[in-house]
Design a protein around this motif. Structure first.
Motif, PDB file in Angstrom:
ATOM      1  N   VAL A 134       0.815  -1.218   0.000  1.00  0.00           N
ATOM      2  CA  VAL A 134       0.000   0.000   0.000  1.00  0.00           C
ATOM      3  C   VAL A 134       0.852   1.273   0.000  1.00  0.00           C
ATOM      4  O   VAL A 134       0.450   2.302  -0.503  1.00  0.00           O
ATOM      5  N   MET A 135       2.097   1.190   0.534  1.00  0.00           N
ATOM      6  CA  MET A 135       2.984   2.351   0.629  1.00  0.00           C
ATOM      7  C   MET A 135       2.241   3.542   1.237  1.00  0.00           C
ATOM      8  O   MET A 135       2.164   4.626   0.664  1.00  0.00           O
ATOM      9  N   GLU A 136       1.694   3.302   2.427  1.00  0.00           N
ATOM     10  CA  GLU A 136       0.940   4.356   3.126  1.00  0.00           C
ATOM     11  C   GLU A 136       1.915   5.479   3.495  1.00  0.00           C
ATOM     12  O   GLU A 136       2.853   5.256   4.246  1.00  0.00           O
ATOM     13  N   ILE A 191       7.302   7.143  -3.016  1.00  0.00           N
ATOM     14  CA  ILE A 191       7.243   6.047  -3.978  1.00  0.00           C
ATOM     15  C   ILE A 191       5.800   5.550  -4.059  1.00  0.00           C
ATOM     16  O   ILE A 191       5.145   5.350  -3.046  1.00  0.00           O
ATOM     17  N   SER A 192       5.316   5.355  -5.296  1.00  0.00           N
ATOM     18  CA  SER A 192       3.928   4.954  -5.517  1.00  0.00           C
ATOM     19  C   SER A 192       3.615   3.603  -4.882  1.00  0.00           C
ATOM     20  O   SER A 192       4.507   2.782  -4.672  1.00  0.00           O
ATOM     21  N   ALA A 193       2.321   3.375  -4.621  1.00  0.00           N
ATOM     22  CA  ALA A 193       1.849   2.084  -4.120  1.00  0.00           C
ATOM     23  C   ALA A 193       2.273   0.984  -5.087  1.00  0.00           C
ATOM     24  O   ALA A 193       2.446   1.234  -6.288  1.00  0.00           O
ATOM     25  N   TYR A 203       7.252  -0.394  -8.209  1.00  0.00           N
ATOM     26  CA  TYR A 203       7.855  -0.989  -9.402  1.00  0.00           C
ATOM     27  C   TYR A 203       9.288  -0.497  -9.458  1.00  0.00           C
ATOM     28  O   TYR A 203       9.524   0.705  -9.375  1.00  0.00           O
TER      29      TYR A 203
END
Lengths: 108, 132
Positions: free
Chosen positions: A28-30, A68-70, A73
């Motif tokens: 999720v990269m909250e 960094i996006s959820a 990549y």
């Protein structure tokens, strides 16, 4: 823990060839910037470190911040001098480490 | 998801200078060697593709060591620090980043001989990725 990380790399390479590796892990990269319905800040929980080793030697690593996006990549390259095993690891803020391995052979 | 109101042309001062100072030790990086690829306009700030490529032979004697990426208009400037080795073969990587608003993305590369190079791109963001 979520799904297995997805890793894309060739099965074999010529000696000295530089190959491309693509990795994607579900997370999720909250960011710690968001608020819930009650207006309370949602605590940060991200993958803060990615590392790739080949036969025990470091190839590439990346320290990640909340920007960094959820489902992070990460694409990078590796030079193949010998057959062997890549080890990938993603370290979560809570200390959990997601790991994966991929083998590569030398072209005959 | 509801979006937090944010200035369209934010020149928000965040901790970018501090990140850069810490990485460079106060030395001035030179222009060049880095090609930094980002869209000019990002419709969705939640996932903006970033690719970087740094000119280097990537040998034991001469290679790119670390690359700092910061965004000067996010709540926190830090984006990522990439660490290469000669086994990387090429100093090249792609990631996807969040941008809260229109801002500059700055990359600084530290070479094995200690020299520093920099490049930056401005990205116009239509929908911010700072989302609350």
């Amino acid at each position: 823990m979520a799904d297995k990380p997805r890793i894309k790399l060739p099965k074999e390479a010529a000696k000295g060839e530089v190959i491309q590796i693509k990795t994607l892990v579900s997370h999720v990269m909250e960011s710690g910037q968001r608020k819930d319905a009650q207006g309370k800040a949602i605590p940060r929980k991200i993958i803060n470190k990615f590392a790739c080793e080949f036969n025990g030697k470091p190839v590439f690593a990346c320290a990640l911040e909340p920007a960094i996006s959820a489902n992070p990549y990460i694409q990078f390259d590796a030079r193949i001098d010998e057959a062997g095993t890549f080890k990938f690891s993603w370290t979560d803020d809570d200390g959990t480490v997601i790991t994966a391995e991929e083998k590569i052979a030398l072209k005959a | 998801l509801t979006l937090m109101p944010m200035a369209a042309d934010a020149e928000v001062s965040n901790d970018a200078a501090k990140w850069i100072e810490k990485f460079t030790g106060g030395r001035q990086p030179a222009k060049g060697k880095i090609s930094l690829d980002l869209p000019e306009i990002a419709e969705n700030g939640n996932t903006v593709p970033l690719s970087i490529n740094i000119e280097s032979p990537m040998t034991a004697d001469s290679h790119v060591k670390d690359v700092l990426i910061v965004a000067d208009g996010n709540p926190n400037a830090g984006v990522a620090t990439l660490s290469f080795t000669p086994l990387s073969g090429k100093a090249e990587a792609s990631i996807r980043i969040r941008l809260a608003s229109t801002q500059n993305v700055v990359a600084i590369a530290k070479m094995s001989d200690g020299s520093l190079f920099t490049e930056q791109k401005t990205v116009k963001v239509t929908i911010g990725g700072c989302g609350g």
